[in-house]
Design a protein around this motif. Sequence first.
Motif, mmCIF file in Angstrom:
data_model
loop_
_atom_site.group_PDB
_atom_site.id
_atom_site.type_symbol
_atom_site.label_atom_id
_atom_site.label_comp_id
_atom_site.label_asym_id
_atom_site.label_seq_id
_atom_site.Cartn_x
_atom_site.Cartn_y
_atom_site.Cartn_z
ATOM 1 N N GLU A 144 0.808 -1.223 0.000
ATOM 2 C CA GLU A 144 0.000 0.000 0.000
ATOM 3 C C GLU A 144 0.841 1.273 0.000
ATOM 4 N N GLN A 145 1.895 1.315 0.803
ATOM 5 C CA GLN A 145 2.695 2.534 0.867
ATOM 6 C C GLN A 145 3.419 2.779 -0.452
ATOM 7 N N HIS A 146 3.885 1.720 -1.067
ATOM 8 C CA HIS A 146 4.560 1.865 -2.364
ATOM 9 C C HIS A 146 3.595 2.415 -3.408
ATOM 10 N N LEU A 188 1.330 6.726 -6.860
ATOM 11 C CA LEU A 188 0.116 7.290 -7.458
ATOM 12 C C LEU A 188 -0.474 8.469 -6.707
ATOM 13 N N GLY A 189 -0.104 8.632 -5.435
ATOM 14 C CA GLY A 189 -0.827 9.538 -4.552
ATOM 15 C C GLY A 189 -1.091 10.925 -5.094
ATOM 16 N N THR A 217 -8.065 4.296 -3.479
ATOM 17 C CA THR A 217 -8.469 3.303 -2.472
ATOM 18 C C THR A 217 -7.680 2.018 -2.705
ATOM 19 N N MET A 218 -7.417 1.304 -1.626
ATOM 20 C CA MET A 218 -6.690 0.036 -1.713
ATOM 21 C C MET A 218 -7.301 -0.960 -0.741
ATOM 22 N N GLU A 219 -7.440 -2.180 -1.197
ATOM 23 C CA GLU A 219 -8.040 -3.226 -0.364
ATOM 24 C C GLU A 219 -7.358 -4.555 -0.636
ATOM 25 N N ARG A 220 -6.900 -5.219 0.423
ATOM 26 C CA ARG A 220 -6.328 -6.553 0.278
ATOM 27 C C ARG A 220 -7.458 -7.587 0.232
ATOM 28 N N ARG A 221 -7.373 -8.462 -0.743
ATOM 29 C CA ARG A 221 -8.350 -9.534 -0.893
ATOM 30 C C ARG A 221 -7.615 -10.850 -1.143
ATOM 31 N N LEU A 240 -3.768 -7.091 -3.954
ATOM 32 C CA LEU A 240 -4.190 -5.739 -3.601
ATOM 33 C C LEU A 240 -5.023 -5.178 -4.743
ATOM 34 N N LEU A 241 -6.256 -4.801 -4.434
ATOM 35 C CA LEU A 241 -7.126 -4.129 -5.396
ATOM 36 C C LEU A 241 -6.948 -2.623 -5.229
#
Length: 277
Positions: free
Chosen positions: A188-190, A195-196, A203-207, A270-271
């Motif tokens: 997520e941090q990368h 992109l930030g 948005t980011m979500e681990r699935r 990661l989505l």
Amino acid sequence: MNTTTTDLQAEADRALKAKHRVVWALGDYSAVAREVIPELGRVLVAESGVGPGDRVLDVAAGTGNASIEAARAGASVVASDLTPELLEIGRKDAARQGVELAFEEADAEALPYADDSFDAVLSCVGVMFAPHHEVAAGELTRVVRPGGRLALINWTPEGFVGQLFAIMKQFVPAPPAGVQPPPLWGDEQHVRDLLGDRVNDLTMERRRLAVDRFASGAEFRDFFRDFYGPTAAAYRAVGDDEQRRSELDDALAALGEKHLDGGTMPWEYLLVTARGK
């Protein structure tokens, strides 16, 4: 004529991209896309909200796992990839399914499309393999229109595929300086750093993808050895060294066994979704 540092870097990049083409043409990636991860393309298209009338670019599309689903949803789709062999398989798959879209050879780090060209830009475990993450991120955000959708699925460093690459790293030559590990795109941090300031509404979500294709770690190993380009390349790198080959065999089978639970392997990804700026 003097050879400059820029010239040398350009030549090194060309050689690296040529090597990537060879790696991804090994085996049969369409078998992986069709038998192991077909759900990911459907998830990515659903989460991106792609639909009729949208102009969509799938970056590092491979054989079209997400591209074909986006076209099926009514979008006008360009599936782009560095490896022509994968694109040819995708063309045949799309034709067999009666789905119309364009397949075009393109480098994710130098996309041949104008700024703000697409309503949605997708990548399903694809752009993460471009060697220079900052450059690839710049291209993704350049070609999506303001307010358009960016949607990515990337394997995480800690998940099953991230661990697979950590094992294979021990058996292949070190990459050139400046090349970043693919699973970093699942951190997520990368992703935030990449992109930030280039997107809105990140948005980011681990699935987890429940993979039920393999009954044993050995079956996983053999399938990936035969069909997945990077794993086939690791076996090619050890060559006739029987001890190294045995070590690779054992490590991959053990990884598969470790993650099998009731016949299913959970593969974390990661989505990522965002809006063009």
